[in-house]
Design an enzyme around this catalytic site. Structure first.
Site, PDB file in Angstrom:
ATOM      1  N   LYS A 178     -13.643  64.747  39.309  1.00 21.60           N
ATOM      2  CA  LYS A 178     -12.846  65.977  39.359  1.00 21.60           C
ATOM      3  C   LYS A 178     -11.872  65.977  40.547  1.00 21.60           C
ATOM      4  O   LYS A 178     -11.989  65.154  41.468  1.00 21.60           O
ATOM      5  CB  LYS A 178     -13.797  67.173  39.415  1.00 21.60           C
ATOM      6  CG  LYS A 178     -14.653  67.342  38.142  1.00 21.60           C
ATOM      7  CD  LYS A 178     -15.508  68.606  38.234  1.00 21.60           C
ATOM      8  CE  LYS A 178     -16.252  68.864  36.938  1.00 21.60           C
ATOM      9  NZ  LYS A 178     -17.022  70.148  37.022  1.00 21.60           N
ATOM     10  N   TYR A 216     -12.245  73.019  28.374  1.00 17.98           N
ATOM     11  CA  TYR A 216     -13.353  73.908  28.749  1.00 17.98           C
ATOM     12  C   TYR A 216     -13.411  75.173  27.889  1.00 17.98           C
ATOM     13  O   TYR A 216     -14.001  76.171  28.304  1.00 17.98           O
ATOM     14  CB  TYR A 216     -13.248  74.275  30.235  1.00 17.98           C
ATOM     15  CG  TYR A 216     -13.720  73.177  31.163  1.00 17.98           C
ATOM     16  CD1 TYR A 216     -15.080  72.868  31.266  1.00 17.98           C
ATOM     17  CD2 TYR A 216     -12.838  72.447  31.935  1.00 17.98           C
ATOM     18  CE1 TYR A 216     -15.536  71.872  32.118  1.00 17.98           C
ATOM     19  CE2 TYR A 216     -13.272  71.432  32.793  1.00 17.98           C
ATOM     20  CZ  TYR A 216     -14.624  71.164  32.878  1.00 17.98           C
ATOM     21  OH  TYR A 216     -15.074  70.173  33.723  1.00 17.98           O
ATOM     22  N   ASN A 235     -17.452  70.497  42.085  1.00 21.93           N
ATOM     23  CA  ASN A 235     -18.690  69.714  42.129  1.00 21.93           C
ATOM     24  C   ASN A 235     -18.525  68.241  41.747  1.00 21.93           C
ATOM     25  O   ASN A 235     -19.445  67.627  41.221  1.00 21.93           O
ATOM     26  CB  ASN A 235     -19.778  70.414  41.315  1.00 21.93           C
ATOM     27  CG  ASN A 235     -19.379  70.611  39.869  1.00 21.93           C
ATOM     28  OD1 ASN A 235     -18.326  70.162  39.445  1.00 21.93           O
ATOM     29  ND2 ASN A 235     -20.231  71.269  39.108  1.00 21.93           N
ATOM     30  N   HIS A 290     -17.896  65.607  36.185  1.00 20.82           N
ATOM     31  CA  HIS A 290     -18.316  66.195  34.917  1.00 20.82           C
ATOM     32  C   HIS A 290     -19.257  65.223  34.227  1.00 20.82           C
ATOM     33  O   HIS A 290     -19.101  64.008  34.357  1.00 20.82           O
ATOM     34  CB  HIS A 290     -17.095  66.436  34.021  1.00 20.82           C
ATOM     35  CG  HIS A 290     -17.456  66.833  32.615  1.00 20.82           C
ATOM     36  ND1 HIS A 290     -17.773  68.125  32.273  1.00 20.82           N
ATOM     37  CD2 HIS A 290     -17.583  66.098  31.481  1.00 20.82           C
ATOM     38  CE1 HIS A 290     -18.078  68.170  30.980  1.00 20.82           C
ATOM     39  NE2 HIS A 290     -17.959  66.951  30.470  1.00 20.82           N
ATOM     40  N   GLU A 309     -15.500  65.010  23.790  1.00 24.62           N
ATOM     41  CA  GLU A 309     -14.787  64.916  25.071  1.00 24.62           C
ATOM     42  C   GLU A 309     -14.129  63.548  25.243  1.00 24.62           C
ATOM     43  O   GLU A 309     -13.005  63.446  25.741  1.00 24.62           O
ATOM     44  CB  GLU A 309     -15.763  65.216  26.212  1.00 24.62           C
ATOM     45  CG  GLU A 309     -16.205  66.683  26.190  1.00 24.62           C
ATOM     46  CD  GLU A 309     -17.389  66.993  27.098  1.00 24.62           C
ATOM     47  OE1 GLU A 309     -17.786  68.171  27.150  1.00 24.62           O
ATOM     48  OE2 GLU A 309     -17.919  66.070  27.760  1.00 24.62           O
TER      49      GLU A 309
HETATM   50  N1  UDP Z   1     -18.664  76.369  37.256  1.00 20.84           N
HETATM   51  C1  UDP Z   1     -18.271  77.287  38.215  1.00 20.84           C
HETATM   52  N2  UDP Z   1     -19.108  78.344  38.496  1.00 20.84           N
HETATM   53  C2  UDP Z   1     -20.308  78.508  37.883  1.00 20.84           C
HETATM   54  C3  UDP Z   1     -20.703  77.585  36.898  1.00 20.84           C
HETATM   55  C4  UDP Z   1     -19.860  76.517  36.623  1.00 20.84           C
HETATM   56  O1  UDP Z   1     -17.193  77.170  38.781  1.00 20.84           O
HETATM   57  O2  UDP Z   1     -21.018  79.491  38.156  1.00 20.84           O
HETATM   58  C5  UDP Z   1     -17.786  75.229  36.955  1.00 20.84           C
HETATM   59  C6  UDP Z   1     -18.281  73.911  37.569  1.00 20.84           C
HETATM   60  O3  UDP Z   1     -17.141  73.123  37.934  1.00 20.84           O
HETATM   61  C7  UDP Z   1     -19.042  73.307  36.406  1.00 20.84           C
HETATM   62  C8  UDP Z   1     -18.160  73.711  35.222  1.00 20.84           C
HETATM   63  O4  UDP Z   1     -17.731  75.031  35.540  1.00 20.84           O
HETATM   64  O5  UDP Z   1     -19.172  71.908  36.537  1.00 20.84           O
HETATM   65  C9  UDP Z   1     -18.832  73.719  33.868  1.00 20.84           C
HETATM   66  O6  UDP Z   1     -20.014  74.510  33.950  1.00 20.84           O
HETATM   67  P1  UDP Z   1     -21.390  74.005  33.321  1.00 20.84           P
HETATM   68  O7  UDP Z   1     -22.316  75.155  33.307  1.00 20.84           O
HETATM   69  O8  UDP Z   1     -21.109  73.303  32.030  1.00 20.84           O
HETATM   70  O9  UDP Z   1     -21.928  72.965  34.418  1.00 20.84           O
HETATM   71  P2  UDP Z   1     -22.090  71.370  34.363  1.00 20.84           P
HETATM   72  O10 UDP Z   1     -22.428  71.007  32.936  1.00 20.84           O
HETATM   73  O11 UDP Z   1     -20.780  70.779  34.824  1.00 20.84           O
HETATM   74  O12 UDP Z   1     -23.203  71.067  35.318  1.00 20.84           O
HETATM   75 MG    MG Z   2     -21.444  71.442  31.173  1.00 25.62          MG
END
Ligand code: UDP
Ligand code: MG
Length: 139
Positions: free
Chosen positions: A11, A51, A114, A117, A128
């Site tokens: 990212k 997304y 974070n 992905h 994806e």
């Molecule tokens: N995200 C965020 N705030 C939150 C949860 C998620 O900004 O409270 C962002 C973060 O970059 C995350 C992405 O949205 O990686 C997608 O969320 P998901 O719940 O799918 O998490 P992941 O699968 O990436 O762990």
């Molecule tokens: Mg996710």
């Protein structure tokens, strides 16, 4: 049927901090082979589409803004049990909760920024990967 491929992105925060090499080292070290890879930048429209599943979530606007704020590295990865093992390798969404040794524990700065992905299912891994790579780009 379980597939042996998953999809990942390095990212914008991690690209900005020159963590591409460190993250790829951990990915290869965990036994993943890189099937396809590109360095690119998403427009806000493209990030919004990627997304779309999160469009009702409160963080969607910030997520789209962040994911289109700078270049990313997209890749398709191959290994047995690729999707589940990659989720373990990257760690929890919030790096404060990510286990020691995971990519997010090492490289992520916050729950939003974070570092990486990782697809959450075989079906989404295929969707994806197809979003970024044409058929000839993913042998
Ligand atoms: N995200 C965020 N705030 C939150 C949860 C998620 O900004 O409270 C962002 C973060 O970059 C995350 C992405 O949205 O990686 C997608 O969320 P998901 O719940 O799918 O998490 P992941 O699968 O990436 O762990
Ligand atoms: Mg996710």
């Amino acid at each position: 049927m379980a597939t042996n491929r998953t999809f990942t992105m390095v990212k914008p925060d991690a690209v900005e901090k020159n963590y591409i090499g460190g993250i790829l080292e951990k990915i290869n070290g965990a036994g993943y082979r890189i099937v396809a890879m590109k360095y690119t930048r998403l427009s806000a429209e493209q990030a919004g589409k990627f997304y779309e599943v999160h469009s009702e979530r409160p963080f969607y606007g910030e997520l789209v803004e962040y994911m289109s704020s700078g270049p990313i590295v997209a890749a398709i990865l191959e290994k047995d049990n690729a999707v589940a093992d990659f989720r373990t390798l990257i760690g929890a969404t919030d790096p404060a909760e990510a286990a020691e040794g995971t990519i997010r524990a090492a490289f992520a700065e916050s729950k939003a920024k974070n570092a990486v992905h990782g697809s959450d299912s075989d079906e989404n891994a295929a969707i994806e990967g197809n979003f970024f790579f044409s058929q000839v780009e993913r042998p």
